[in-house]
Design a protein around this motif. Structure first.
Motif, short mmCIF file in Angstrom:
data_model
loop_
_atom_site.label_atom_id
_atom_site.label_comp_id
_atom_site.label_asym_id
_atom_site.label_seq_id
_atom_site.Cartn_x
_atom_site.Cartn_y
_atom_site.Cartn_z
N PRO A 180 0.73 -1.18 0.01
CA PRO A 180 -0.11 0.00 -0.06
C PRO A 180 0.58 1.37 0.04
CG PRO A 180 -0.80 -1.53 1.68
CD PRO A 180 0.66 -2.21 1.15
N ASP A 181 1.88 1.27 0.77
CA ASP A 181 2.88 2.54 0.65
C ASP A 181 3.56 2.86 -0.71
OD1 ASP A 181 4.28 0.14 1.13
OD2 ASP A 181 6.07 1.37 1.78
N ARG A 182 3.37 1.92 -1.65
CA ARG A 182 4.10 2.12 -2.91
C ARG A 182 2.90 2.81 -3.77
NH1 ARG A 182 7.86 -0.81 -6.42
NH2 ARG A 182 7.58 0.45 -8.17
N LEU A 183 1.58 2.46 -3.43
CA LEU A 183 0.46 3.28 -3.95
C LEU A 183 0.57 4.91 -3.54
CD1 LEU A 183 -2.16 4.04 -5.74
CD2 LEU A 183 -3.39 2.95 -3.61
N VAL A 184 0.64 5.13 -2.22
CA VAL A 184 0.73 6.33 -1.69
C VAL A 184 2.05 7.08 -2.37
CG1 VAL A 184 1.03 7.64 0.53
CG2 VAL A 184 -0.35 5.69 0.49
N GLY A 185 3.27 6.50 -2.59
CA GLY A 185 4.40 6.99 -2.99
C GLY A 185 4.08 7.29 -4.42
N ASN A 186 3.28 6.69 -5.17
CA ASN A 186 2.94 7.04 -6.67
C ASN A 186 2.16 7.96 -6.59
OD1 ASN A 186 4.84 4.97 -7.93
ND2 ASN A 186 3.28 3.59 -8.19
N ILE A 187 1.18 8.00 -5.75
CA ILE A 187 0.07 9.25 -5.79
C ILE A 187 1.14 10.55 -5.69
CG2 ILE A 187 -1.98 10.30 -4.89
CD1 ILE A 187 -3.17 7.30 -4.72
N GLU A 188 1.64 10.50 -4.50
CA GLU A 188 2.55 11.88 -4.32
C GLU A 188 3.34 12.13 -5.45
OE1 GLU A 188 4.30 10.58 -0.68
OE2 GLU A 188 2.64 10.97 0.62
N LYS A 189 3.95 11.26 -6.01
CA LYS A 189 4.98 11.62 -7.07
C LYS A 189 3.98 12.11 -8.51
CE LYS A 189 8.81 9.09 -9.72
NZ LYS A 189 9.48 7.79 -9.72
N VAL A 190 2.98 11.42 -8.47
CA VAL A 190 2.30 11.93 -9.78
C VAL A 190 1.75 13.39 -9.39
CG1 VAL A 190 0.00 11.65 -11.13
CG2 VAL A 190 1.64 9.92 -10.82
N GLU A 191 1.14 13.66 -8.19
CA GLU A 191 0.89 15.13 -7.92
C GLU A 191 1.78 15.98 -7.91
OE1 GLU A 191 -2.12 16.40 -7.07
OE2 GLU A 191 -3.21 14.87 -6.58
N SER A 192 3.08 15.58 -7.63
CA SER A 192 4.25 16.64 -8.12
C SER A 192 4.40 16.98 -9.43
CB SER A 192 5.50 15.94 -7.51
OG SER A 192 6.31 15.13 -8.30
N PHE A 193 3.79 16.16 -10.24
CA PHE A 193 4.17 16.69 -11.84
C PHE A 193 3.29 17.89 -12.02
CE2 PHE A 193 4.37 11.81 -12.99
CZ PHE A 193 5.56 11.88 -12.42
N ARG A 194 2.11 18.36 -11.22
CA ARG A 194 1.47 19.50 -11.67
C ARG A 194 2.35 20.68 -11.44
NH1 ARG A 194 -3.98 17.99 -11.30
NH2 ARG A 194 -4.62 16.48 -9.47
N ASN A 195 3.52 20.43 -10.77
CA ASN A 195 4.62 21.71 -10.53
C ASN A 195 5.42 21.83 -11.62
OD1 ASN A 195 3.19 22.19 -7.98
ND2 ASN A 195 4.43 20.69 -6.99
N LEU A 196 5.32 20.85 -12.40
CA LEU A 196 6.38 21.02 -13.73
C LEU A 196 5.82 21.86 -14.77
CD1 LEU A 196 7.36 17.13 -13.75
CD2 LEU A 196 8.49 19.07 -12.80
N MET A 197 6.51 22.88 -14.98
CA MET A 197 6.30 23.84 -16.17
C MET A 197 6.94 23.34 -17.48
SD MET A 197 4.35 25.65 -14.64
CE MET A 197 3.53 25.58 -12.99
N GLU A 198 6.32 24.14 -18.48
CA GLU A 198 7.02 23.89 -19.77
C GLU A 198 8.64 24.05 -19.58
OE1 GLU A 198 5.38 23.15 -22.68
OE2 GLU A 198 3.67 23.00 -21.76
N ASN A 199 9.24 22.99 -20.48
CA ASN A 199 10.89 22.69 -20.45
C ASN A 199 11.24 22.36 -18.96
OD1 ASN A 199 13.18 22.89 -22.00
ND2 ASN A 199 13.65 24.90 -21.15
#
Length: 125
Positions: free
Chosen positions: A11-30
């Motif tokens: 289950p902690d793998r799922l939580v880590g994956n969700i947190e990682k994907v959420e962090s992609f919201r902060n990635l801007m162009e380039n």
């Protein structure tokens, strides 16, 4: 027989994956200094919903083209890669020198076809 040497059902793998994907919201162009595209909220939301329903958690990565990549390894020499994009997803299956690529349209960003595909691949190997 599946070689699940990495415990990818935790289950902690799922939580880590969700947190990682959420962090992609902060990635801007380039974001990668190589023309990396930013990520649509719809892609991030779809990806999180897919992760929540999978039988096995993948390695998750941002891709330069604005898709989110799932990698599945250790399945009897098979390697699966799924790229989730805005209104489509792609699958790559590799075993040794042989590989297959398929692109599927997903106009309404439904999770069911993606989850069904991934789980059938994993269950089949």
């Amino acid at each position: 027989m599946k070689d699940l040497s990495i415990d990818i059902r935790r289950p902690d793998r799922l939580v880590g994956n969700i947190e990682k994907v959420e962090s992609f919201r902060n990635l801007m162009e380039n974001w990668n200094k190589n023309d990396g595209k930013s990520f649509h909220d719809s892609v991030i939301d779809l990806t999180i919903n897919v992760l929540k329903t999978l039988n096995v958690q993948p390695e998750v990565f941002p891709a330069t083209n604005g898709t989110i990549q799932f990698d599945f390894t250790n399945f009897n020499e098979y390697y699966f890669e799924i790229n989730i994009g805005d209104k489509y997803y792609e699958i790559f299956v590799t075993r040794g020198q042989d590989s297959t690529k398929k692109r599927c349209e997903n106009e309404y960003n439904r999770i069911e076809p993606i989850v069904k595909l991934i789980n059938s691949l994993i269950d089949g190997y």
